[in-house]
Scaffold this motif. Sequence first.
Motif, PDB file in Angstrom:
ATOM      1  N   VAL A  29     -42.620  28.104 -39.401  1.00  7.13           N
ATOM      2  CA  VAL A  29     -42.797  27.519 -40.735  1.00  7.13           C
ATOM      3  C   VAL A  29     -44.217  26.981 -40.879  1.00  7.13           C
ATOM      4  CG1 VAL A  29     -42.068  25.631 -42.264  1.00  7.13           C
ATOM      5  CG2 VAL A  29     -40.353  27.052 -41.123  1.00  7.13           C
ATOM      6  N   ALA A  30     -44.726  26.315 -39.867  1.00  3.73           N
ATOM      7  CA  ALA A  30     -46.098  25.785 -39.925  1.00  3.73           C
ATOM      8  C   ALA A  30     -47.112  26.923 -40.074  1.00  3.73           C
ATOM      9  CB  ALA A  30     -46.401  24.956 -38.678  1.00  3.73           C
ATOM     10  N   GLU A  31     -46.887  28.013 -39.359  1.00  3.85           N
ATOM     11  CA  GLU A  31     -47.797  29.161 -39.486  1.00  3.85           C
ATOM     12  C   GLU A  31     -47.696  29.795 -40.867  1.00  3.85           C
ATOM     13  OE1 GLU A  31     -48.169  30.476 -34.805  1.00  3.85           O
ATOM     14  OE2 GLU A  31     -46.822  31.625 -36.099  1.00  3.85           O
ATOM     15  N   ALA A  32     -46.491  29.872 -41.417  1.00  6.18           N
ATOM     16  CA  ALA A  32     -46.322  30.407 -42.773  1.00  6.18           C
ATOM     17  C   ALA A  32     -47.037  29.525 -43.785  1.00  6.18           C
ATOM     18  CB  ALA A  32     -44.837  30.520 -43.112  1.00  6.18           C
ATOM     19  N   ASP A  33     -46.888  28.207 -43.658  1.00  2.00           N
ATOM     20  CA  ASP A  33     -47.573  27.282 -44.556  1.00  2.00           C
ATOM     21  C   ASP A  33     -49.090  27.455 -44.451  1.00  2.00           C
ATOM     22  OD1 ASP A  33     -45.060  26.326 -45.240  1.00  2.00           O
ATOM     23  OD2 ASP A  33     -45.274  24.438 -44.118  1.00  2.00           O
ATOM     24  N   HIS A  34     -49.592  27.546 -43.235  1.00  2.00           N
ATOM     25  CA  HIS A  34     -51.026  27.740 -43.009  1.00  2.00           C
ATOM     26  C   HIS A  34     -51.504  29.052 -43.634  1.00  2.00           C
ATOM     27  CE1 HIS A  34     -54.916  27.827 -41.067  1.00  2.00           C
ATOM     28  NE2 HIS A  34     -54.609  28.982 -40.500  1.00  2.00           N
ATOM     29  N   ALA A  35     -50.753  30.107 -43.415  1.00  2.00           N
ATOM     30  CA  ALA A  35     -51.137  31.419 -43.939  1.00  2.00           C
ATOM     31  C   ALA A  35     -51.200  31.406 -45.467  1.00  2.00           C
ATOM     32  CB  ALA A  35     -50.165  32.491 -43.449  1.00  2.00           C
ATOM     33  N   PHE A  36     -50.222  30.791 -46.102  1.00  2.00           N
ATOM     34  CA  PHE A  36     -50.236  30.744 -47.562  1.00  2.00           C
ATOM     35  C   PHE A  36     -51.311  29.802 -48.088  1.00  2.00           C
ATOM     36  CE2 PHE A  36     -46.575  33.361 -47.382  1.00  2.00           C
ATOM     37  CZ  PHE A  36     -46.563  34.027 -48.592  1.00  2.00           C
ATOM     38  N   ASP A  37     -51.639  28.761 -47.337  1.00  2.00           N
ATOM     39  CA  ASP A  37     -52.780  27.922 -47.724  1.00  2.00           C
ATOM     40  C   ASP A  37     -54.069  28.739 -47.696  1.00  2.00           C
ATOM     41  OD1 ASP A  37     -51.198  25.695 -48.111  1.00  2.00           O
ATOM     42  OD2 ASP A  37     -51.703  24.768 -46.173  1.00  2.00           O
ATOM     43  N   LEU A  38     -54.214  29.590 -46.684  1.00  2.00           N
ATOM     44  CA  LEU A  38     -55.397  30.459 -46.608  1.00  2.00           C
ATOM     45  C   LEU A  38     -55.420  31.444 -47.775  1.00  2.00           C
ATOM     46  CD1 LEU A  38     -55.627  31.279 -42.790  1.00  2.00           C
ATOM     47  CD2 LEU A  38     -57.207  29.883 -44.139  1.00  2.00           C
ATOM     48  N   LEU A  39     -54.265  32.013 -48.106  1.00  2.00           N
ATOM     49  CA  LEU A  39     -54.211  32.930 -49.245  1.00  2.00           C
ATOM     50  C   LEU A  39     -54.612  32.217 -50.537  1.00  2.00           C
ATOM     51  CD1 LEU A  39     -50.949  34.956 -48.562  1.00  2.00           C
ATOM     52  CD2 LEU A  39     -53.263  35.892 -48.733  1.00  2.00           C
ATOM     53  N   ARG A  40     -54.119  31.003 -50.725  1.00  2.00           N
ATOM     54  CA  ARG A  40     -54.438  30.262 -51.941  1.00  2.00           C
ATOM     55  C   ARG A  40     -55.919  29.927 -52.015  1.00  2.00           C
ATOM     56  NH1 ARG A  40     -49.725  27.837 -50.315  1.00  2.00           N
ATOM     57  NH2 ARG A  40     -47.955  28.298 -51.653  1.00  2.00           N
ATOM     58  N   GLY A  41     -56.517  29.628 -50.886  1.00  2.00           N
ATOM     59  CA  GLY A  41     -57.921  29.199 -50.865  1.00  2.00           C
ATOM     60  C   GLY A  41     -58.907  30.329 -50.701  1.00  2.00           C
ATOM     61  N   GLY A  42     -58.401  31.546 -50.539  1.00  2.00           N
ATOM     62  CA  GLY A  42     -59.318  32.653 -50.286  1.00  2.00           C
ATOM     63  C   GLY A  42     -59.805  32.592 -48.854  1.00  2.00           C
ATOM     64  N   LEU A  43     -60.861  33.243 -48.603  1.00  2.00           N
ATOM     65  CA  LEU A  43     -61.395  33.295 -47.246  1.00  2.00           C
ATOM     66  C   LEU A  43     -62.531  32.292 -47.069  1.00  2.00           C
ATOM     67  CD1 LEU A  43     -61.294  37.146 -46.680  1.00  2.00           C
ATOM     68  CD2 LEU A  43     -59.665  35.418 -45.917  1.00  2.00           C
ATOM     69  N   THR A  44     -62.406  31.134 -47.711  1.00  2.00           N
ATOM     70  CA  THR A  44     -63.475  30.141 -47.658  1.00  2.00           C
ATOM     71  C   THR A  44     -63.853  29.712 -46.242  1.00  2.00           C
ATOM     72  OG1 THR A  44     -61.843  28.433 -48.119  1.00  2.00           O
ATOM     73  CG2 THR A  44     -63.126  29.249 -49.992  1.00  2.00           C
ATOM     74  N   PRO A  45     -62.906  29.704 -45.267  1.00  2.00           N
ATOM     75  CA  PRO A  45     -63.355  29.322 -43.921  1.00  2.00           C
ATOM     76  C   PRO A  45     -64.399  30.295 -43.352  1.00  2.00           C
ATOM     77  CG  PRO A  45     -60.969  29.226 -44.046  1.00  2.00           C
ATOM     78  CD  PRO A  45     -61.444  29.865 -45.305  1.00  2.00           C
ATOM     79  N   TYR A  46     -64.465  31.513 -43.907  1.00  2.00           N
ATOM     80  CA  TYR A  46     -65.389  32.520 -43.384  1.00  2.00           C
ATOM     81  C   TYR A  46     -66.503  32.848 -44.369  1.00  2.00           C
ATOM     82  CZ  TYR A  46     -61.557  32.910 -40.164  1.00  2.00           C
ATOM     83  OH  TYR A  46     -60.587  32.609 -39.252  1.00  2.00           O
ATOM     84  N   ALA A  47     -66.564  32.109 -45.470  1.00  3.04           N
ATOM     85  CA  ALA A  47     -67.579  32.409 -46.494  1.00  3.04           C
ATOM     86  C   ALA A  47     -68.953  31.967 -46.046  1.00  3.04           C
ATOM     87  CB  ALA A  47     -67.207  31.732 -47.808  1.00  3.04           C
TER      88      ALA A  47
END
Length: 165
Positions: free
Chosen positions: A147-165
Amino acid sequence: RTLFAYFPTKDDLVLHRFADHEDESARVVRDRSADESPLDALHRHLRIALERRDPITGLCDVPEVVAFHRLVRDTPTLSTALLRYHARSVEALASALLGAPRAAAHPELTARLAASQIFVVLRELADANQRRIIAGQGADALATVAVAEADHAFDLLRGGLTPYA
């Protein structure tokens, strides 16, 4: 002859369970409430499926399900045939997203890119769960992590790839 009227190939006979889920993400997007975004609907649906230990999430340690996943993973023709189901899933989701009332500069491209990203996230989450289950971990013990990984993954989808921008 009758069997192959329903299953065009032997691979389809084995993989028919995936066909049942082929347009699942698209259905979730189309059937969501008007005030729910497509990503929120898909995220909610995944969390419910994880809670149910739905085999499609990979978080299912029923021995027959584990054996089935192992069979598909270890059989090259089945793994390759599964890609057809994946491609149709992305197409169905892209179509549903295109019908969602969202403004985009390039609507068709945006829907296809979003569908591809969402599908890859769902597949990666399921694959991670399957790998841990096949390695002998129990579904109940893994549920919090899944569940934590799913939440993290969907947070990344919502935010785009900003950690790698």
